[in-house]
Design an enzyme around this catalytic site. Structure first.
Site, short mmCIF file in Angstrom:
data_model
loop_
_atom_site.label_atom_id
_atom_site.label_comp_id
_atom_site.label_asym_id
_atom_site.label_seq_id
_atom_site.Cartn_x
_atom_site.Cartn_y
_atom_site.Cartn_z
N THR A 28 0.82 -1.22 0.00
CA THR A 28 0.00 0.00 0.00
C THR A 28 0.84 1.26 0.00
OG1 THR A 28 -1.80 -1.09 1.17
CG2 THR A 28 -1.72 1.28 1.37
N ASP A 71 1.50 -6.42 -4.67
CA ASP A 71 0.66 -6.44 -3.48
C ASP A 71 1.15 -7.65 -2.70
OD1 ASP A 71 -1.53 -7.31 -1.73
OD2 ASP A 71 -2.74 -5.83 -2.77
N SER A 72 1.42 -7.49 -1.42
CA SER A 72 2.08 -8.57 -0.69
C SER A 72 1.21 -9.81 -0.54
CB SER A 72 2.58 -8.10 0.67
OG SER A 72 1.54 -8.04 1.61
N SER A 73 -0.07 -9.71 -0.92
CA SER A 73 -0.90 -10.93 -0.93
C SER A 73 -0.39 -11.89 -2.00
CB SER A 73 -2.36 -10.58 -1.20
OG SER A 73 -2.81 -9.73 -0.18
N1 ASP Z 1 -2.75 -5.49 0.25
C1 ASP Z 1 -1.67 -4.64 0.73
C2 ASP Z 1 -0.39 -5.45 0.73
O1 ASP Z 1 -0.19 -6.22 1.61
C3 ASP Z 1 -1.97 -4.12 2.09
C4 ASP Z 1 -0.90 -3.23 2.69
O2 ASP Z 1 0.15 -2.99 2.16
O3 ASP Z 1 -1.17 -2.68 3.77
O4 ASP Z 1 0.39 -5.33 -0.19
#
Ligand code: ASP
Length: 354
Positions: A28, A71-73
């Site tokens: 993010t 995106d770290s997902s």
């Molecule tokens: N979906 C985002 C990620 O993990 C959430 C974040 O960075 O806070 O890349």
């Protein structure tokens, strides 16, 4: 490893006191809205436009970016290996490392690096943000600037922090003890089973007794082989034998984490123990981790966990699920015997459990 590393900025005109490598992976912190309104990672150069203060920091900064920020997902073993390689190859040139990473899987990645880099004696500080850097109320600026300060903090010419940490919302946490607890407040992380390592306010106050103190004598070693033949099974009221059997029957399954109730409890029904016993006999390593973020798994405290040790289930003590998963994958990746893997699971490898 497919990652091409791009060197995109080096601060100039700063007397070299301390050299920090910032690695941008995505998350993010560096996102903007696409045409449909969803947040997607954008080019790292734009992140820098929003933090002009970085040029004032009395530290030599070098930044590199994953060519395709994620995106770290979407993080996977290859990304952990890429991060491990970057740090291993740059270890001698830098005094510390800051990794910009999405919050969703930051605790997994921080745990992974803590186990991959044996002999680490320099800071690796993960941070990110809950609101993108370009937005008015973003938490990115404070998180990044303080993470750099922490990574650059030296005592008698040695880094104060000598481990993998997460810095977020004024708190510094041990990486392999951390969990993402909240998705809609700035206080995303906690480490319920280990004291906070530092609190940042007007000053940064370090909890020095809680910091890792490796002697730094052994050379850094990179362990990068993971085995992904693992699963996590969260026990829930009403769970069926059919589900249990199908998970335990997954082809090539080598390791299973059962996330149990409270201090490690499962329902008393006989089929539970019979299924688990059979799985252990079939050489599946089973680790018991609690669904509670705070507290320990204690086999035998209740009748509902009494038989688990007898049939060869390993107690994860107070390890987090995130840490347990990557530890299990990495230990299985060593191709050591089941007995050796089980023994390593029972004791701390790098401060992840008591
Ligand atoms: N979906 C985002 C990620 O993990 C959430 C974040 O960075 O806070 O890349």
């Amino acid at each position: 490893m497919n990652y091409e590393i791009v060197k995109i900025r080096s601060s100039q005109g700063v007397s070299k006191q301390c050299a920090i490598l910032i690695i941008y992976t995505g998350g993010t912190i560096g996102m903007s809205q696409d045409a449909s309104g969803s947040l997607v990672p954008f080019n790292f150069m734009k992140v820098l436009d929003h933090i002009p203060e970085l040029s004032k920091i009395e530290v030599e900064l070098t930044m590199i970016s994953f060519p395709k920020p994620i995106d770290s997902s979407n993080v996977n073993i290859g990304d952990w290996q890429a991060l491990g390689h970057i740090i291993y190859e740059n270890y001698d040139q830098y005094d510390g490392f800051v990794i910009l990473h999405g919050t969703d899987t930051m605790a997994y990645s921080a745990s992974a690096l803590s186990f991959m880099l044996e002999g680490l004696a320099k800071p690796i500080i993960f941070t990110g943000a809950q609101i993108p850097i370009g937005m008015l109320r973003s938490d990115a600026r404070e998180n990044l600037i303080t993470a750099i300060e922490i990574a650059a903090n030296q005592r008698n010419g040695c880094p104060l922090i000598k481990e993998v940490c997460i810095y977020f919302n004024q708190g510094l946490f041990r990486g392999n003890r951390s969990q993402k607890m909240r998705s809609s407040t700035f206080a995303a992380f906690d480490s319920q089973n280990y004291p906070i390592l530092a609190v940042s306010g007007i000053d940064i106050n370090y909890n020095e007794t809680a910091l890792a103190k490796p002697n730094g004598l052994a050379p850094l070693r990179l362990h990068k082989d993971f085995d992904d033949n693992v699963a996590i099974l969260k026990i829930f009221p009403g769970i069926t034998q059919a589900l249990f059997i199908s998970i335990l029957g997954i082809k090539n399954l080598k390791g299973l984490i059962i996330e149990t109730f409270g201090s490690g409890n499962i329902p008393n029904e006989a089929w539970f123990i019979e299924c688990l016993k059979k799985a252990v006999e079939n050489q599946i390593i089973i680790l018991n981790v609690s669904q509670c973020s705070g507290g320990d798994v204690i086999h035998g405290r209740y009748k509902t966990s009494k038989k688990l040790s007898e049939i060869g289930i390993i107690s994860g003590g107070n390890i987090t699920t995130e840490s347990a998963l990557v530890k299990l994958m990495l230990l299985l990746g060593t191709k050591k015997s089941n007995e050796m893997v089980k023994n390593s699971l029972k004791s701390p490898m790098n401060g992840e459990m008591d």
